[in-house]
Design a protein around this motif. Sequence first.
Motif, PDB file in Angstrom:
ATOM      1  N   MET A 117     -74.063 -23.333 -36.145  1.00 53.96           N
ATOM      2  CA  MET A 117     -72.987 -23.531 -35.166  1.00 53.96           C
ATOM      3  C   MET A 117     -73.581 -23.507 -33.762  1.00 53.96           C
ATOM      4  SD  MET A 117     -69.204 -21.850 -35.165  1.00 53.96           S
ATOM      5  CE  MET A 117     -69.761 -20.168 -35.308  1.00 53.96           C
ATOM      6  N   ILE A 118     -73.176 -24.471 -32.937  1.00 49.92           N
ATOM      7  CA  ILE A 118     -73.740 -24.566 -31.596  1.00 49.92           C
ATOM      8  C   ILE A 118     -72.671 -24.263 -30.550  1.00 49.92           C
ATOM      9  CG2 ILE A 118     -75.431 -26.258 -32.379  1.00 49.92           C
ATOM     10  CD1 ILE A 118     -73.764 -28.430 -31.012  1.00 49.92           C
ATOM     11  N   SER A 119     -73.118 -24.079 -29.304  1.00 53.25           N
ATOM     12  CA  SER A 119     -72.196 -23.772 -28.221  1.00 53.25           C
ATOM     13  C   SER A 119     -71.517 -25.033 -27.712  1.00 53.25           C
ATOM     14  CB  SER A 119     -72.953 -23.106 -27.070  1.00 53.25           C
ATOM     15  OG  SER A 119     -73.807 -24.045 -26.439  1.00 53.25           O
ATOM     16  N   VAL A 120     -70.474 -24.839 -26.926  1.00 56.08           N
ATOM     17  CA  VAL A 120     -69.767 -25.967 -26.304  1.00 56.08           C
ATOM     18  C   VAL A 120     -70.714 -26.770 -25.427  1.00 56.08           C
ATOM     19  CG1 VAL A 120     -68.011 -26.530 -24.573  1.00 56.08           C
ATOM     20  CG2 VAL A 120     -67.485 -24.907 -26.410  1.00 56.08           C
ATOM     21  N   GLN A 121     -71.548 -26.082 -24.670  1.00 60.45           N
ATOM     22  CA  GLN A 121     -72.486 -26.761 -23.771  1.00 60.45           C
ATOM     23  C   GLN A 121     -73.512 -27.567 -24.566  1.00 60.45           C
ATOM     24  OE1 GLN A 121     -71.552 -23.476 -23.465  1.00 60.45           O
ATOM     25  NE2 GLN A 121     -70.121 -23.995 -21.813  1.00 60.45           N
ATOM     26  N   GLU A 122     -73.991 -27.011 -25.671  1.00 56.50           N
ATOM     27  CA  GLU A 122     -74.940 -27.746 -26.519  1.00 56.50           C
ATOM     28  C   GLU A 122     -74.274 -28.960 -27.162  1.00 56.50           C
ATOM     29  OE1 GLU A 122     -77.928 -24.194 -28.027  1.00 56.50           O
ATOM     30  OE2 GLU A 122     -75.931 -24.382 -28.941  1.00 56.50           O
ATOM     31  N   ALA A 123     -73.036 -28.792 -27.580  1.00 54.36           N
ATOM     32  CA  ALA A 123     -72.302 -29.917 -28.174  1.00 54.36           C
ATOM     33  C   ALA A 123     -72.133 -31.047 -27.160  1.00 54.36           C
ATOM     34  CB  ALA A 123     -70.947 -29.448 -28.686  1.00 54.36           C
ATOM     35  N   SER A 124     -71.762 -30.692 -25.924  1.00 55.36           N
ATOM     36  CA  SER A 124     -71.595 -31.707 -24.878  1.00 55.36           C
ATOM     37  C   SER A 124     -72.897 -32.448 -24.619  1.00 55.36           C
ATOM     38  CB  SER A 124     -71.104 -31.057 -23.578  1.00 55.36           C
ATOM     39  OG  SER A 124     -69.797 -30.567 -23.725  1.00 55.36           O
ATOM     40  N   ALA A 125     -73.981 -31.694 -24.483  1.00 53.11           N
ATOM     41  CA  ALA A 125     -75.281 -32.308 -24.211  1.00 53.11           C
ATOM     42  C   ALA A 125     -75.699 -33.238 -25.345  1.00 53.11           C
ATOM     43  CB  ALA A 125     -76.333 -31.225 -23.985  1.00 53.11           C
ATOM     44  N   SER A 126     -75.446 -32.827 -26.577  1.00 48.27           N
ATOM     45  CA  SER A 126     -75.814 -33.656 -27.730  1.00 48.27           C
ATOM     46  C   SER A 126     -75.028 -34.959 -27.740  1.00 48.27           C
ATOM     47  CB  SER A 126     -75.569 -32.887 -29.031  1.00 48.27           C
ATOM     48  OG  SER A 126     -76.409 -31.755 -29.120  1.00 48.27           O
ATOM     49  N   ILE A 127     -73.741 -34.866 -27.471  1.00 50.34           N
ATOM     50  CA  ILE A 127     -72.903 -36.065 -27.448  1.00 50.34           C
ATOM     51  C   ILE A 127     -73.352 -37.017 -26.344  1.00 50.34           C
ATOM     52  CG2 ILE A 127     -70.569 -36.885 -26.919  1.00 50.34           C
ATOM     53  CD1 ILE A 127     -69.531 -34.393 -28.445  1.00 50.34           C
ATOM     54  N   LEU A 128     -73.647 -36.464 -25.169  1.00 49.86           N
ATOM     55  CA  LEU A 128     -74.030 -37.300 -24.032  1.00 49.86           C
ATOM     56  C   LEU A 128     -75.437 -37.875 -24.162  1.00 49.86           C
ATOM     57  CD1 LEU A 128     -72.458 -35.344 -21.039  1.00 49.86           C
ATOM     58  CD2 LEU A 128     -71.528 -37.288 -22.304  1.00 49.86           C
ATOM     59  N   SER A 129     -76.172 -37.446 -25.186  1.00 45.32           N
ATOM     60  CA  SER A 129     -77.479 -38.049 -25.441  1.00 45.32           C
ATOM     61  C   SER A 129     -77.368 -39.242 -26.395  1.00 45.32           C
ATOM     62  CB  SER A 129     -78.445 -37.004 -26.021  1.00 45.32           C
ATOM     63  OG  SER A 129     -78.053 -36.613 -27.316  1.00 45.32           O
ATOM     64  N   HIS A 130     -76.144 -39.557 -26.813  1.00 45.08           N
ATOM     65  CA  HIS A 130     -75.902 -40.702 -27.698  1.00 45.08           C
ATOM     66  C   HIS A 130     -74.803 -41.570 -27.092  1.00 45.08           C
ATOM     67  CE1 HIS A 130     -77.861 -37.838 -30.433  1.00 45.08           C
ATOM     68  NE2 HIS A 130     -78.240 -38.892 -31.119  1.00 45.08           N
ATOM     69  N   LEU A 131     -75.125 -42.206 -25.974  1.00 49.00           N
ATOM     70  CA  LEU A 131     -74.136 -42.978 -25.252  1.00 49.00           C
ATOM     71  C   LEU A 131     -73.990 -44.390 -25.809  1.00 49.00           C
ATOM     72  CD1 LEU A 131     -74.998 -41.942 -21.574  1.00 49.00           C
ATOM     73  CD2 LEU A 131     -73.187 -41.022 -23.039  1.00 49.00           C
ATOM     74  N   TYR A 132     -72.810 -44.916 -25.632  1.00 46.81           N
ATOM     75  CA  TYR A 132     -72.528 -46.322 -25.941  1.00 46.81           C
ATOM     76  C   TYR A 132     -73.136 -47.191 -24.839  1.00 46.81           C
ATOM     77  CZ  TYR A 132     -69.494 -50.478 -25.560  1.00 46.81           C
ATOM     78  OH  TYR A 132     -68.997 -51.740 -25.407  1.00 46.81           O
ATOM     79  N   LYS A 133     -73.728 -48.305 -25.208  1.00 43.14           N
ATOM     80  CA  LYS A 133     -74.318 -49.233 -24.233  1.00 43.14           C
ATOM     81  C   LYS A 133     -73.394 -50.436 -24.100  1.00 43.14           C
ATOM     82  CE  LYS A 133     -79.099 -47.796 -25.091  1.00 43.14           C
ATOM     83  NZ  LYS A 133     -78.682 -46.594 -25.827  1.00 43.14           N
ATOM     84  N   PRO A 134     -72.600 -50.469 -23.032  1.00 43.29           N
ATOM     85  CA  PRO A 134     -71.562 -51.506 -22.932  1.00 43.29           C
ATOM     86  C   PRO A 134     -72.109 -52.878 -22.593  1.00 43.29           C
ATOM     87  CG  PRO A 134     -71.576 -50.146 -20.952  1.00 43.29           C
ATOM     88  CD  PRO A 134     -72.553 -49.523 -21.906  1.00 43.29           C
ATOM     89  N   ASP A 135     -71.497 -53.897 -23.179  1.00 37.03           N
ATOM     90  CA  ASP A 135     -71.741 -55.252 -22.713  1.00 37.03           C
ATOM     91  C   ASP A 135     -70.635 -55.597 -21.714  1.00 37.03           C
ATOM     92  OD1 ASP A 135     -69.620 -55.465 -24.430  1.00 37.03           O
ATOM     93  OD2 ASP A 135     -70.605 -56.766 -25.868  1.00 37.03           O
ATOM     94  N   GLY A 142     -71.841 -37.510 -35.175  1.00 38.98           N
ATOM     95  CA  GLY A 142     -73.021 -38.160 -35.717  1.00 38.98           C
ATOM     96  C   GLY A 142     -73.257 -39.513 -35.083  1.00 38.98           C
ATOM     97  N   ALA A 143     -74.452 -40.040 -35.297  1.00 41.37           N
ATOM     98  CA  ALA A 143     -74.824 -41.342 -34.744  1.00 41.37           C
ATOM     99  C   ALA A 143     -75.730 -42.065 -35.723  1.00 41.37           C
ATOM    100  CB  ALA A 143     -75.518 -41.178 -33.399  1.00 41.37           C
ATOM    101  N   SER A 144     -75.659 -43.394 -35.709  1.00 38.73           N
ATOM    102  CA  SER A 144     -76.503 -44.205 -36.589  1.00 38.73           C
ATOM    103  C   SER A 144     -77.670 -44.781 -35.805  1.00 38.73           C
ATOM    104  CB  SER A 144     -75.677 -45.342 -37.193  1.00 38.73           C
ATOM    105  OG  SER A 144     -75.442 -46.340 -36.217  1.00 38.73           O
ATOM    106  N   PRO A 145     -78.714 -45.233 -36.492  1.00 39.56           N
ATOM    107  CA  PRO A 145     -79.848 -45.862 -35.795  1.00 39.56           C
ATOM    108  C   PRO A 145     -79.428 -47.093 -34.988  1.00 39.56           C
ATOM    109  CG  PRO A 145     -80.450 -45.319 -38.049  1.00 39.56           C
ATOM    110  CD  PRO A 145     -78.975 -45.098 -37.941  1.00 39.56           C
ATOM    111  N   GLU A 146     -78.323 -47.741 -35.359  1.00 41.07           N
ATOM    112  CA  GLU A 146     -77.840 -48.922 -34.641  1.00 41.07           C
ATOM    113  C   GLU A 146     -77.030 -48.559 -33.400  1.00 41.07           C
ATOM    114  OE1 GLU A 146     -78.763 -49.346 -38.673  1.00 41.07           O
ATOM    115  OE2 GLU A 146     -76.896 -48.405 -37.952  1.00 41.07           O
ATOM    116  N   GLY A 147     -76.863 -47.268 -33.147  1.00 40.27           N
ATOM    117  CA  GLY A 147     -76.115 -46.853 -31.970  1.00 40.27           C
ATOM    118  C   GLY A 147     -74.641 -46.622 -32.199  1.00 40.27           C
TER     119      GLY A 147
END
Length: 397
Positions: A1-19, A282-287
């Motif tokens: 189990m991780i902290s709220v701050q760790e969860a936020s950082a993890s999510i923000l390290s997997h950003l969507y790349k918009p066209d 979670g995130a996939s290799p395809e983003g």
Amino acid sequence: MISVQEASASILSHLYKPDTRRVPLQEAVGSVLAEPVTADRDFPPFHRVTMDGIAIAFDAWEKGKRTFLIEGTQAAGEPKKTLTSAENALEVMTGAMLPAGTDTVVRYEDLAIESPNATITVDNITRGQSVHRQGQDAASGEVLLSPNMILSPAEIAVLASVGKTVVKIKNYPRTAVIASGDELVEVGQTPLPHQIRRSNTYAIEAAMKTLGWKGDQFHLPDDKDTLRRSLEKILKQYDSVILSGGVSQGKFDFIPGVLESLGVKKVFHQVSQRPGKPLWFGASPEGKTAFALPGNPVSTFMCFYRYILPWLWTSLGIEPRQEYAVLAEDFTFKPQLTYFLQVSVKNDGGMLMAYPDAGGGSGDFANLKKIDGFLELPMERSEFKAGESLPFIPFRA
């Protein structure tokens, strides 16, 4: 189990790349700009009159002249006229070009007019008064709007003023909003005693729509094979998925395992928070990204605004804004968890005051109608005093 701050950082390290895409100006409001916008000419493009009155040469005033012969009128939308004598004046209307040979405007309120003359009745005027100078606001070629701005009506006005009939904007992620659970029925159905109507996906989709973000709803049963077949198709069509339910440790909570079997690697599962502890990401290799939210309605609601919304803004190049509110009364929460306290807020003399209204827990979605957001209470403490300023997560405008 991780902290709220760790969860936020993890999510923000997997950003969507918009066209990007181009849309007509009338459809651009609420979108995120994807291009710089420059002034196609000076702003304003000419010396602009800002008050109805007369235009004079200030030197004549300075030499003692107070009564001026009115030669004619310069209306807004007319080509620039020229004063034939520095001893005379031209009547001018707001928005008109300042006539050649003049540099100062005296408003009607400071004049006594007996046609064809106008007499200045005040003791002081200044050179250049009531004139909006050419290029005062922006010079030709100057950047007026930068990429990554949310286009409000104010920016739409700027775009119109420079002739942008078509605007380049960023695309939001194509998103599937998925409810899972055999206990759920459609809104229009009458539920049996052991069933409830599906509401979480409607809440998420409505929250998305307020941002100009579209989502497609799905309802999947608690069957592993059906889940796998359906999610496999959905993941091929969408950039992100938001799921509600099926992420705890119950016998029929298949979502995490099915997602991982489809190549969506778990980044984390469970966060030290209440509500929303079973949150899975979670995130996939395809983003592709997957947010699997707990099925309790308050948990779903909170997780959307605390985690998914900042992820969206950051993906689009916008820095999420952190708001704060002041706790209006003492509050105690003893478990070693970050607690998202349901609060209603009131502006009291310029200070945003937060009044706790915890309701009946994470399943009490009816309580959401009485509150305005969540106050984030850090896990390191259990006692919170009135007057403390704490992070506030609003969900009402």
